[in-house]
Enzyme design. Structure first.
Site, mmCIF file in Angstrom:
data_model
loop_
_atom_site.group_PDB
_atom_site.id
_atom_site.type_symbol
_atom_site.label_atom_id
_atom_site.label_comp_id
_atom_site.label_asym_id
_atom_site.label_seq_id
_atom_site.Cartn_x
_atom_site.Cartn_y
_atom_site.Cartn_z
ATOM 1 N N ASP A 31 0.869 -1.187 0.000
ATOM 2 C CA ASP A 31 0.000 0.000 0.000
ATOM 3 C C ASP A 31 0.905 1.236 0.000
ATOM 4 O OD1 ASP A 31 -3.249 0.239 1.239
ATOM 5 O OD2 ASP A 31 -2.037 2.040 0.897
ATOM 6 N N ASP A 74 3.972 2.319 -4.392
ATOM 7 C CA ASP A 74 2.909 2.875 -5.231
ATOM 8 C C ASP A 74 2.840 2.040 -6.513
ATOM 9 O OD1 ASP A 74 1.403 4.356 -7.081
ATOM 10 O OD2 ASP A 74 1.881 6.237 -6.058
ATOM 11 N N TYR A 190 -14.526 7.777 -11.690
ATOM 12 C CA TYR A 190 -14.122 6.584 -10.935
ATOM 13 C C TYR A 190 -14.693 5.319 -11.593
ATOM 14 C CZ TYR A 190 -15.063 2.810 -7.698
ATOM 15 O OH TYR A 190 -15.206 1.559 -7.157
ATOM 16 N N HIS A 191 -15.993 5.325 -11.861
ATOM 17 C CA HIS A 191 -16.602 4.131 -12.459
ATOM 18 C C HIS A 191 -16.003 3.856 -13.836
ATOM 19 C CE1 HIS A 191 -19.801 5.075 -9.438
ATOM 20 N NE2 HIS A 191 -19.719 3.769 -9.288
ATOM 21 N N LYS A 194 -12.995 1.749 -13.720
ATOM 22 C CA LYS A 194 -13.288 0.330 -13.485
ATOM 23 C C LYS A 194 -13.700 -0.360 -14.790
ATOM 24 C CE LYS A 194 -12.698 0.134 -9.013
ATOM 25 N NZ LYS A 194 -11.753 -0.743 -8.342
ATOM 26 N N GLN A 217 -18.296 -5.487 -7.208
ATOM 27 C CA GLN A 217 -18.801 -5.372 -5.843
ATOM 28 C C GLN A 217 -19.860 -4.277 -5.705
ATOM 29 O OE1 GLN A 217 -16.658 -5.990 -1.755
ATOM 30 N NE2 GLN A 217 -15.966 -4.041 -2.544
ATOM 31 N N THR A 262 -29.352 12.413 4.578
ATOM 32 C CA THR A 262 -29.159 13.189 3.345
ATOM 33 C C THR A 262 -29.516 12.344 2.113
ATOM 34 O OG1 THR A 262 -26.878 12.450 3.435
ATOM 35 C CG2 THR A 262 -27.302 14.669 4.262
ATOM 36 N N VAL A 263 -30.783 12.424 1.707
ATOM 37 C CA VAL A 263 -31.205 11.703 0.496
ATOM 38 C C VAL A 263 -31.034 12.641 -0.694
ATOM 39 C CG1 VAL A 263 -33.126 10.564 -0.676
ATOM 40 C CG2 VAL A 263 -32.867 10.333 1.810
ATOM 41 N N GLU A 333 -27.369 11.691 -12.742
ATOM 42 C CA GLU A 333 -27.743 10.270 -12.814
ATOM 43 C C GLU A 333 -29.241 10.147 -13.010
ATOM 44 O OE1 GLU A 333 -26.608 8.528 -9.020
ATOM 45 O OE2 GLU A 333 -28.044 9.754 -7.923
HETATM 46 N N1 LIG Z 1 -15.937 0.582 -0.336
HETATM 47 C C1 LIG Z 1 -16.906 0.228 -1.165
HETATM 48 O O1 LIG Z 1 -18.112 0.390 -0.883
HETATM 49 C C2 LIG Z 1 -16.539 -0.429 -2.488
HETATM 50 C C3 LIG Z 1 -17.590 -0.836 -3.317
HETATM 51 C C4 LIG Z 1 -17.285 -1.435 -4.541
HETATM 52 C C5 LIG Z 1 -15.970 -1.613 -4.913
HETATM 53 N N2 LIG Z 1 -14.969 -1.212 -4.090
HETATM 54 C C6 LIG Z 1 -13.574 -1.392 -4.545
HETATM 55 O O2 LIG Z 1 -12.814 -2.046 -3.576
HETATM 56 C C7 LIG Z 1 -11.468 -1.532 -3.591
HETATM 57 C C8 LIG Z 1 -11.095 -1.099 -2.191
HETATM 58 O O3 LIG Z 1 -12.017 -0.120 -1.739
HETATM 59 P P1 LIG Z 1 -11.917 0.493 -0.285
HETATM 60 O O4 LIG Z 1 -13.263 0.966 0.095
HETATM 61 O O5 LIG Z 1 -11.165 -0.419 0.575
HETATM 62 O O6 LIG Z 1 -11.033 1.796 -0.602
HETATM 63 P P2 LIG Z 1 -9.914 2.495 0.295
HETATM 64 O O7 LIG Z 1 -9.647 3.816 -0.330
HETATM 65 O O8 LIG Z 1 -10.300 2.460 1.727
HETATM 66 O O9 LIG Z 1 -8.643 1.538 0.089
HETATM 67 C C9 LIG Z 1 -7.832 1.540 -1.038
HETATM 68 C C10 LIG Z 1 -6.401 1.318 -0.580
HETATM 69 O O10 LIG Z 1 -5.541 1.286 -1.713
HETATM 70 C C11 LIG Z 1 -4.413 2.116 -1.478
HETATM 71 N N3 LIG Z 1 -3.944 2.582 -2.777
HETATM 72 C C12 LIG Z 1 -4.589 3.399 -3.658
HETATM 73 N N4 LIG Z 1 -3.829 3.620 -4.734
HETATM 74 C C13 LIG Z 1 -2.664 2.936 -4.550
HETATM 75 C C14 LIG Z 1 -1.468 2.795 -5.311
HETATM 76 N N5 LIG Z 1 -1.316 3.426 -6.471
HETATM 77 N N6 LIG Z 1 -0.494 2.008 -4.827
HETATM 78 C C15 LIG Z 1 -0.632 1.363 -3.641
HETATM 79 N N7 LIG Z 1 -1.735 1.483 -2.867
HETATM 80 C C16 LIG Z 1 -2.742 2.266 -3.324
HETATM 81 C C17 LIG Z 1 -4.889 3.200 -0.532
HETATM 82 O O11 LIG Z 1 -3.866 3.785 0.220
HETATM 83 C C18 LIG Z 1 -5.893 2.441 0.339
HETATM 84 O O12 LIG Z 1 -5.280 1.904 1.488
HETATM 85 C C19 LIG Z 1 -11.450 -0.368 -4.568
HETATM 86 O O13 LIG Z 1 -10.855 -0.748 -5.778
HETATM 87 C C20 LIG Z 1 -12.912 -0.052 -4.766
HETATM 88 O O14 LIG Z 1 -13.152 0.454 -6.049
HETATM 89 C C21 LIG Z 1 -15.214 -0.623 -2.870
#
Ligand SMILES: NC(=O)c1ccc[n+]([C@@H]2O[C@H](COP(=O)([O-])OP(=O)(O)OC[C@H]3O[C@@H](n4cnc5c(N)ncnc54)[C@H](O)[C@@H]3O)[C@@H](O)[C@H]2O)c1
Length: 398
Positions: A31, A74, A190-191, A194, A217, A262-263, A333
């Site tokens: 991380d 990173d 963001y989407h 993905k 997810q 907050t809707v 949306e």
């Molecule tokens: N939280 C949700 O509700 C949710 C829903 C659907 C999908 N997701 C997916 O799950 C994954 C994790 O989500 P989360 O909620 O834990 O997010 P988060 O932001 O809490 O965690 C992401 C982690 O990745 C690290 N990170 C980001 N870019 C990096 C890089 N370039 N190199 C190394 N580390 C890096 C960040 O420091 C962080 O610790 C994401 O890809 C997100 O899109 C999350």
């Protein structure tokens, strides 16, 4: 199994990493701690106090957990170090959580749009290219989102797990059938990243035979798992602010502190949800059932239920007596949408869904009440607007 957990310091990654270590796997978290830095930049903090990664790992060992390694790296910028790490560790699998994951943050400014694309797309591509260059057979489990399918009308159709069977009409009137990636319809930058990830996976799986499971997810709710509850230093993060907080956890936290729910818009938006405990379990199931060599990218819909936002607000209000505040929507949306989702892959693998029961909702409210004095109310409203039109509507909020 040796598993690298990219993004293992984050909300979904941390409970996943400890769960895998608890199951006896050799776990290494990779991380760059960018999520913690974004909190500092935004001037917000997790509602729950979270320990430093060093203290988390120490605490995990002190409660008797199997040692988890940590590497500060990173993945979007340090390709050579990532490749060296793969060559040196030779993991059986990599779980990839390491992306900028907030849609509102990604829409905040052109700087955050560009950061989200650079970070997410480069990170995923670096991982794929490094696996090819390492010549190792590593299973990638990636966390994608249900948002790749889009939240427009699906006209009552069930969203399949990644692939859609279509009939293609020919000039001579005949038809052939084809199984294609379900068309994407991203609703934010963001989407969109993905959906680009999905195409990268398709290509590297076809060209280089990389074995990949992509987990689409739903929105994750809840905070802790039984393992992260073992010691206060293991506590998971709880985002509540307008950029990183997600809808159900925000409603529960707002109810806990007496802030009107907050809707956004009419609340007719339907979204897919999954509890953090099930999210962790799904990743484990995906690791235990990797695709075989030559198999197409496996795509699972990692969600357990769908709800309309207004219905969720009503449920939380009924439980807590909270007021509801319908306000201008910062997102561009559909006012409302249908969302019927096939999630049979995980059910067939034995997932027993944790659905929205009153006890679990109350548990989150209790966590939020405990830390209510850490909440900065001024950071609750969502102010990141999708376009200037939404920005004007937000500015006109009473
Ligand atoms: N939280 C949700 O509700 C949710 C829903 C659907 C999908 N997701 C997916 O799950 C994954 C994790 O989500 P989360 O909620 O834990 O997010 P988060 O932001 O809490 O965690 C992401 C982690 O990745 C690290 N990170 C980001 N870019 C990096 C890089 N370039 N190199 C190394 N580390 C890096 C960040 O420091 C962080 O610790 C994401 O890809 C997100 O899109 C999350």
């Amino acid at each position: 199994m040796k598993v690298l957990v990219l993004g293992g310091d984050g909300f979904c990654g941390w409970p996943c990493a400890v769960n895998l270590a608890d199951a006896g796997h050799d776990v290494m978290i990779v991380d760059n701690l960018s999520r913690r830095k974004i909190d500092i930049d935004l001037g917000v903090e997790s509602l729950t106090p979270i320990a430093t990664i060093g203290d988390r790992l120490k605490a995990w060992e002190q409660v008797g957990g199997k040692r988890i390694e940590f590497v500060l790296l990173d993945i979007a910028k340090e390709y050579d170090r990532l490749l060296d790490l793969l060559r040196c560790e030779k993991p059986d699998a990599v779980v990839h959580f390491a992306e900028q994951r907030a849609a509102p943050y990604s829409m905040k400014s052109s700087a955050t749009k560009r950061y989200t694309v650079d970070n997410n797309v480069n990170g995923t591509h670096n991982l794929l290219a490094a696996i090819v260059e390492s010549e190792l057979d590593i299973h990638i489990v990636h966390l994608g989102t249900m948002g790749v399918y889009g939240y427009g009308s699906h006209r009552g159709a069930t969203i399949p797990e990644g692939y859609l069977t279509v009939e293609v009409p020919q000039a001579d009137g005949s038809r052939f059938t084809e199984r294609i990636l379900h068309p994407t319809d991203p609703g934010s930058v963001y989407h969109m990243t993905k959906t680009l990830d999905q195409l990268l996976f398709f290509y590297y799986n076809k060209n280089d035979g990389i074995r990949i499971t992509d987990l689409h997810q739903g929105i994750v709710w809840g905070t802790n798992t039984t393992l992260t509850e073992k010691d206060p230093r293991l506590t998971n993060r709880f985002d509540y602010d307008g950029d990183y907080g997600t809808v159900l956890n925000r409603f529960l936290m707002q109810a806990a502190i007496g802030y009107p729910l907050t809707v956004h818009g009419t609340g007719g938006q339907t979204r897919a949800f999954i509890h953090i405990r099930d999210s962790v379990r799904c990743v484990q199931l995906a690791l235990d059932h990797p695709p075989s060599s030559g198999e197409k990218v496996k795509i699972f819909n990692q969600m357990t239920e769908s709800h309309r936002v207004a219905d969720l607000a009503e449920k939380v209000a009924a439980l807590t007596g909270a007021q509801t505040n319908y306000q201008a929507n910062p997102r561009k949306e559909a006012i409302e949408n249908d969302l019927i989702v096939d999630n049979s892959c995980f059910l067939e693998l034995g997932l027993q869904p944790t659905t929205l029961d009153v006890g679990l909702l109350a548990e989150v409210v209790d966590v939020a009440r405990r830390w209510a004095d850490r909440c900065d109310r001024s950071r609750i409203p969502c102010l990141s607007a999708w376009t200037t039109r939404q920005a004007e509507a937000i500015a006109a909020r009473p």
